[in-house]
Design a protein around this motif. Structure first.
Motif, PDB file in Angstrom:
ATOM      1  N   ASP A   1      36.988  33.485 -26.807  1.00  0.00           N
ATOM      2  CA  ASP A   1      37.312  33.743 -28.316  1.00  0.00           C
ATOM      3  C   ASP A   1      38.708  34.272 -28.523  1.00  0.00           C
ATOM      4  O   ASP A   1      39.864  33.478 -28.480  1.00  0.00           O
ATOM      5  CB  ASP A   1      36.548  34.844 -29.125  1.00  0.00           C
ATOM      6  CG  ASP A   1      35.151  34.474 -29.359  1.00  0.00           C
ATOM      7  OD1 ASP A   1      35.028  33.027 -29.074  1.00  0.00           O
ATOM      8  OD2 ASP A   1      34.143  34.985 -29.551  1.00  0.00           O
ATOM      9  N   ASP A   2      39.243  35.506 -28.703  1.00  0.00           N
ATOM     10  CA  ASP A   2      40.286  35.859 -28.867  1.00  0.00           C
ATOM     11  C   ASP A   2      41.089  36.712 -27.569  1.00  0.00           C
ATOM     12  O   ASP A   2      42.179  37.306 -27.573  1.00  0.00           O
ATOM     13  CB  ASP A   2      40.424  37.152 -29.795  1.00  0.00           C
ATOM     14  CG  ASP A   2      39.876  36.648 -31.181  1.00  0.00           C
ATOM     15  OD1 ASP A   2      40.320  35.639 -31.776  1.00  0.00           O
ATOM     16  OD2 ASP A   2      39.211  37.397 -31.948  1.00  0.00           O
ATOM     17  N   GLY A   3      40.501  36.162 -26.488  1.00  0.00           N
ATOM     18  CA  GLY A   3      40.996  36.546 -24.967  1.00  0.00           C
ATOM     19  C   GLY A   3      40.162  37.734 -24.486  1.00  0.00           C
ATOM     20  O   GLY A   3      40.655  38.348 -23.516  1.00  0.00           O
ATOM     21  N   GLN A   4      38.899  37.938 -24.990  1.00  0.00           N
ATOM     22  CA  GLN A   4      38.307  39.102 -24.424  1.00  0.00           C
ATOM     23  C   GLN A   4      37.762  38.728 -23.066  1.00  0.00           C
ATOM     24  O   GLN A   4      37.402  37.225 -22.637  1.00  0.00           O
ATOM     25  CB  GLN A   4      36.974  39.151 -25.205  1.00  0.00           C
ATOM     26  CG  GLN A   4      37.250  39.987 -26.352  1.00  0.00           C
ATOM     27  CD  GLN A   4      37.380  38.672 -27.644  1.00  0.00           C
ATOM     28  OE1 GLN A   4      37.966  37.764 -27.638  1.00  0.00           O
ATOM     29  NE2 GLN A   4      36.422  38.969 -28.871  1.00  0.00           N
TER      30      GLN A   4
ATOM     31  N   ASP B 131      30.155  41.241 -22.511  1.00  0.00           N
ATOM     32  CA  ASP B 131      31.406  41.525 -22.705  1.00  0.00           C
ATOM     33  C   ASP B 131      31.968  42.874 -21.856  1.00  0.00           C
ATOM     34  O   ASP B 131      31.077  43.710 -22.095  1.00  0.00           O
ATOM     35  CB  ASP B 131      31.602  42.110 -24.574  1.00  0.00           C
ATOM     36  CG  ASP B 131      32.964  42.438 -24.739  1.00  0.00           C
ATOM     37  OD1 ASP B 131      33.772  41.807 -24.553  1.00  0.00           O
ATOM     38  OD2 ASP B 131      33.405  43.770 -24.956  1.00  0.00           O
ATOM     39  N   LEU B 132      33.232  42.591 -21.552  1.00  0.00           N
ATOM     40  CA  LEU B 132      33.515  43.635 -20.486  1.00  0.00           C
ATOM     41  C   LEU B 132      34.968  44.452 -21.274  1.00  0.00           C
ATOM     42  O   LEU B 132      35.350  45.463 -20.600  1.00  0.00           O
ATOM     43  CB  LEU B 132      34.358  43.061 -19.147  1.00  0.00           C
ATOM     44  CG  LEU B 132      33.149  42.523 -18.175  1.00  0.00           C
ATOM     45  CD1 LEU B 132      33.988  41.825 -17.082  1.00  0.00           C
ATOM     46  CD2 LEU B 132      32.233  43.402 -17.769  1.00  0.00           C
ATOM     47  N   GLY B 133      35.331  43.980 -22.445  1.00  0.00           N
ATOM     48  CA  GLY B 133      36.382  44.668 -23.028  1.00  0.00           C
ATOM     49  C   GLY B 133      36.342  46.000 -23.253  1.00  0.00           C
ATOM     50  O   GLY B 133      36.990  46.951 -22.785  1.00  0.00           O
TER      51      GLY B 133
ATOM     52  N   GLU C  32      46.280  39.513 -20.652  1.00  0.00           N
ATOM     53  CA  GLU C  32      45.673  38.873 -19.939  1.00  0.00           C
ATOM     54  C   GLU C  32      44.598  39.748 -18.972  1.00  0.00           C
ATOM     55  O   GLU C  32      44.925  40.310 -17.984  1.00  0.00           O
ATOM     56  CB  GLU C  32      46.933  38.528 -18.740  1.00  0.00           C
ATOM     57  CG  GLU C  32      47.626  37.499 -19.001  1.00  0.00           C
ATOM     58  CD  GLU C  32      46.818  35.914 -18.923  1.00  0.00           C
ATOM     59  OE1 GLU C  32      45.799  35.826 -18.585  1.00  0.00           O
ATOM     60  OE2 GLU C  32      47.689  34.897 -19.664  1.00  0.00           O
ATOM     61  N   PRO C  33      43.616  39.934 -19.468  1.00  0.00           N
ATOM     62  CA  PRO C  33      42.450  41.086 -19.105  1.00  0.00           C
ATOM     63  C   PRO C  33      42.031  40.588 -17.598  1.00  0.00           C
ATOM     64  O   PRO C  33      41.723  41.634 -16.847  1.00  0.00           O
ATOM     65  CB  PRO C  33      41.154  40.958 -19.974  1.00  0.00           C
ATOM     66  CG  PRO C  33      41.436  39.577 -20.756  1.00  0.00           C
ATOM     67  CD  PRO C  33      42.974  39.284 -20.620  1.00  0.00           C
TER      68      PRO C  33
ATOM     69  N   PRO D  45      40.459  31.046 -17.680  1.00  0.00           N
ATOM     70  CA  PRO D  45      40.259  32.680 -17.263  1.00  0.00           C
ATOM     71  C   PRO D  45      41.678  33.357 -17.424  1.00  0.00           C
ATOM     72  O   PRO D  45      41.564  34.553 -17.667  1.00  0.00           O
ATOM     73  CB  PRO D  45      39.444  32.247 -15.995  1.00  0.00           C
ATOM     74  CG  PRO D  45      38.857  30.945 -16.108  1.00  0.00           C
ATOM     75  CD  PRO D  45      39.577  30.174 -16.904  1.00  0.00           C
ATOM     76  N   VAL D  46      42.703  32.609 -16.856  1.00  0.00           N
ATOM     77  CA  VAL D  46      43.958  33.385 -17.017  1.00  0.00           C
ATOM     78  C   VAL D  46      44.863  32.467 -18.064  1.00  0.00           C
ATOM     79  O   VAL D  46      44.882  31.059 -17.905  1.00  0.00           O
ATOM     80  CB  VAL D  46      44.637  32.968 -15.695  1.00  0.00           C
ATOM     81  CG1 VAL D  46      46.123  33.700 -15.675  1.00  0.00           C
ATOM     82  CG2 VAL D  46      43.615  33.735 -14.458  1.00  0.00           C
TER      83      VAL D  46
END
Length: 292
Positions: free
Chosen positions: A7-10, A23-25, A34-35, A66-67
């Motif tokens: 999605d928005d980079g989560q 979700d890990l955010g 870059e989570p 993923p990156v």
């Protein structure tokens, strides 16, 4: 564990059956650009959440690479003997002669060419052949410089699927392979501890339901560790860098409306749509004042 960015980079974890995303955010307070890189470099433990109920169905999210923007994308050329024979079939040189004059090496792809599977591939020109190439790739987990091959495995965070999309022509390889959307990565990164032997994984690519590439990673000329060892002689490899390991025989041309299905054993599978543009390479080159 299987990490996804969506999605928005989560950052999330893919459930074992591949149908859900945890979700890990919020759970790990990871909300940076870059989570996954933040996770790799930080003191985090996502395993404690691996058995929780998913927050999203995977079909309801947009899977990104993923990156998102790796510092480097390093690629090994012609790393399967059958693809070497395929690539050299129209040249006046034998496979044995090729090995006698060319040592292992690598080339770079533009980080801006990286997209996730749900973004899809966009063919830049209507009059130039563009091919698919399925490859096993991996994400570096820590810095590596002048590392021995036997120690290289310890520097790999995890493995993923990479589609190296390639425009055919006389330009430099890094040019032809760095157009936007030409590096499709995903759907997840599987941590190294989940892969028993990265040199014994079956790869398959189907184009519109027809098998085009089918090979085991054990047939690589140079292993994942060999590529890390060689690349680290010239460049400092950093956490988050993506390294890809070459494609087997069976590359073929892509067209507008095609569907690519790519799968690597124990890593995952992804479906990628192909779209084209009504743009001629010759006309675009003339408009910019260039020449062949």
């Amino acid at each position: 564990m299987r990490f996804v960015r969506y999605d928005d980079g989560q950052l999330g974890l893919l459930t074992d059956d591949g149908t859900g995303v945890i979700d890990l955010g919020d759970r790990l307070d990871l909300d940076g650009r870059e989570p996954l890189l933040d996770y790799v470099e930080g003191d985090y433990d996502a395993e404690q959440y691996a058995d929780e109920d998913p927050d999203h169905d995977v079909e309801d999210v947009d899977l990104l690479s993923p990156v998102g923007r790796p510092g480097k994308v390093i690629a090994a050329p012609l790393n399967y003997e059958n693809h070497i024979e395929e690539a050299l079939s129209d040249r006046d040189i034998t496979t044995d002669e090729w090995f006698s004059i060319k040592d292992k090496g690598y080339f770079l792809k533009a980080p801006s060419s990286v997209v996730g599977p749900d973004h899809g591939v966009e063919l830049p020109f209507s009059d130039r052949r563009t091919d698919h190439e399925i490859e096993l790739a991996f994400v570096m987990g820590e810095e590596a410089k002048d590392v021995d091959a036997e120690d290289a495995w310890d520097h790999i965070f995890g493995y993923t699927i990479l589609l190296d999309i390639s425009l055919r022509g006389d330009q430099d390889r890094s040019n032809r392979k760095s157009y936007d959307t030409f590096t499709v990565v995903g759907p997840c990164v599987v941590t190294a501890d989940e892969i028993d032997d990265p040199q014994d994984l079956q790869m398959e690519l189907q184009l519109n339901g027809e098998r085009r590439q089918y090979e085991n990673t054990g047939d690589m000329v140079y292993t994942c560790a060999d590529v890390v060892q060689y690349a680290s002689l010239g460049a400092t490899l950093e956490a988050g860098d993506i390294i890809t390991t070459g494609t087997p025989e069976g590359v073929s041309e892509l067209s507008d409306g095609d569907t690519i299905e790519a799968e690597i054993e124990d890593v995952g599978s992804m479906t990628v749509d192909v779209t084209g543009r009504d743009v001629s390479y010759e006309d675009a080159n003339v408009q910019k004042g260039g020449q062949e």
